[in-house]
Scaffold this motif. Structure first.
Motif, PDB file in Angstrom:
ATOM      1  N   THR B  19      -5.243   4.839   6.831  1.00  0.00           N
ATOM      2  CA  THR B  19      -3.877   4.363   6.546  1.00  0.00           C
ATOM      3  C   THR B  19      -3.006   5.527   6.083  1.00  0.00           C
ATOM      4  OG1 THR B  19      -4.685   2.172   5.926  1.00  0.00           O
ATOM      5  CG2 THR B  19      -2.498   2.768   5.139  1.00  0.00           C
ATOM      6  N   ARG B  20      -3.561   6.345   5.192  1.00  0.00           N
ATOM      7  CA  ARG B  20      -2.768   7.480   4.681  1.00  0.00           C
ATOM      8  C   ARG B  20      -2.483   8.483   5.798  1.00  0.00           C
ATOM      9  NH1 ARG B  20      -5.969   6.611  -0.178  1.00  0.00           N
ATOM     10  NH2 ARG B  20      -7.412   8.313   0.259  1.00  0.00           N
ATOM     11  N   THR B  25       1.433  10.805   9.816  1.00  0.00           N
ATOM     12  CA  THR B  25       1.822  10.993  11.222  1.00  0.00           C
ATOM     13  C   THR B  25       3.202  10.379  11.462  1.00  0.00           C
ATOM     14  OG1 THR B  25      -0.505  10.948  11.861  1.00  0.00           O
ATOM     15  CG2 THR B  25       1.087  10.606  13.623  1.00  0.00           C
ATOM     16  N   ARG B  26       3.419   9.194  10.885  1.00  0.00           N
ATOM     17  CA  ARG B  26       4.720   8.520  11.003  1.00  0.00           C
ATOM     18  C   ARG B  26       5.825   9.369  10.372  1.00  0.00           C
ATOM     19  NH1 ARG B  26       8.843   7.581  10.803  1.00  0.00           N
ATOM     20  NH2 ARG B  26      10.148   5.728  10.559  1.00  0.00           N
ATOM     21  N   GLU B  36       9.357   0.133   5.705  1.00  0.00           N
ATOM     22  CA  GLU B  36       9.137   0.468   7.113  1.00  0.00           C
ATOM     23  C   GLU B  36       7.740   1.083   7.309  1.00  0.00           C
ATOM     24  OE1 GLU B  36      12.523   2.513   8.939  1.00  0.00           O
ATOM     25  OE2 GLU B  36      11.059   3.353  10.365  1.00  0.00           O
ATOM     26  N   LEU B  37       7.281   1.826   6.307  1.00  0.00           N
ATOM     27  CA  LEU B  37       5.940   2.409   6.380  1.00  0.00           C
ATOM     28  C   LEU B  37       4.873   1.330   6.240  1.00  0.00           C
ATOM     29  CD1 LEU B  37       6.408   5.564   4.124  1.00  0.00           C
ATOM     30  CD2 LEU B  37       6.172   5.522   6.622  1.00  0.00           C
ATOM     31  N   ALA B  38       5.181   0.315   5.434  1.00  0.00           N
ATOM     32  CA  ALA B  38       4.203  -0.740   5.155  1.00  0.00           C
ATOM     33  C   ALA B  38       3.988  -1.643   6.373  1.00  0.00           C
ATOM     34  CB  ALA B  38       4.661  -1.568   3.963  1.00  0.00           C
ATOM     35  N   ALA B  39       5.077  -1.954   7.099  1.00  0.00           N
ATOM     36  CA  ALA B  39       5.041  -2.933   8.194  1.00  0.00           C
ATOM     37  C   ALA B  39       3.853  -2.759   9.154  1.00  0.00           C
ATOM     38  CB  ALA B  39       6.370  -2.919   8.941  1.00  0.00           C
ATOM     39  N   VAL B  48      -0.008  -0.498  -0.163  1.00  0.00           N
ATOM     40  CA  VAL B  48       0.681   0.625   0.488  1.00  0.00           C
ATOM     41  C   VAL B  48       1.241   1.575  -0.577  1.00  0.00           C
ATOM     42  CG1 VAL B  48       2.611   1.253   1.996  1.00  0.00           C
ATOM     43  CG2 VAL B  48       1.199  -0.732   2.549  1.00  0.00           C
ATOM     44  N   MET B  49       1.781   1.001  -1.652  1.00  0.00           N
ATOM     45  CA  MET B  49       2.328   1.828  -2.739  1.00  0.00           C
ATOM     46  C   MET B  49       1.240   2.710  -3.339  1.00  0.00           C
ATOM     47  SD  MET B  49       5.574   1.107  -3.005  1.00  0.00           S
ATOM     48  CE  MET B  49       6.213   1.443  -4.646  1.00  0.00           C
TER      49      MET B  49
END
Lengths: 113, 113
Positions: B19-20, B25-26, B36-39, B48-49
């Motif tokens: 995930t990290r 990469t995003r 937006e990163l979490a979606a 995610v936080m």
């Protein structure tokens, strides 16, 4: 290289410990028996064995029995996926900078008109 | 780069999770707000936080508040110590191959006498 690559997670996890990194640096010079690897760490043998297992599971070292001694050797090509992943990130980042650069250039041309 | 470098351990630990790595990469493409990163992760926001905290503590991302939104950005130079460490390992390994090569050459000359 998939971002969900479990091998890559295992590889980075193996590198995330100073004792394991020190063992890899030592093995980059030449193969060594477990007892010799354990000596400079100041750790108990079972603890060192656990570190060696993590390194072996990540494919970073190979071990072989020579009589009553277990000898460890570095598998140098095992670092390649980690290196590739970092190169990919850099490529994405640099492509972004190129796009920004192109954008700024086109904006400047626009203002010159 | 010391082998006991805690920053290097933190850096590799941050990279040891899919995930990290996907978030990095995003962000290599462009900065993005947390939501937006979490979606695409399919994970709950607190999870995610936590991933973002690990990335921030490793120096890999920076975050800034823009109104009620928290925006994350990649710190691309933060990967440099990990890259340097791998380069060092390769240099030690290659020096070893050179020594082996020199040894074999000297042995061959010895047999030719």
């Amino acid at each position: 290289m998939s971002k969900h690559d479990p091998d890559l997670s295992r590889l980075f996890h193996a590198l995330a410990d100073p004792t394991r990194r020190a063992i890899l640096t030592r093995l980059a010079r030449e193969p060594a028996p477990v007892t010799e690897l354990a000596a400079p760490t100041g750790l108990r043998l079972p603890t060192v064995m656990r570190h060696l297992s993590v390194l072996e599971e990540a494919g970073l070292i190979s071990t072989a029995k020579a009589g009553r001694t277990r000898v460890c050797a570095l598998v140098p090509e095992a670092l390649a996926p980690a290196r590739s992943w970092m190169d990919e990130q850099r490529a994405i980042w640099e492509a972004r900078l190129d796009r920004l650069d192109a954008f700024v250039t086109s904006m400047m041309k626009e203002t010159e008109k």
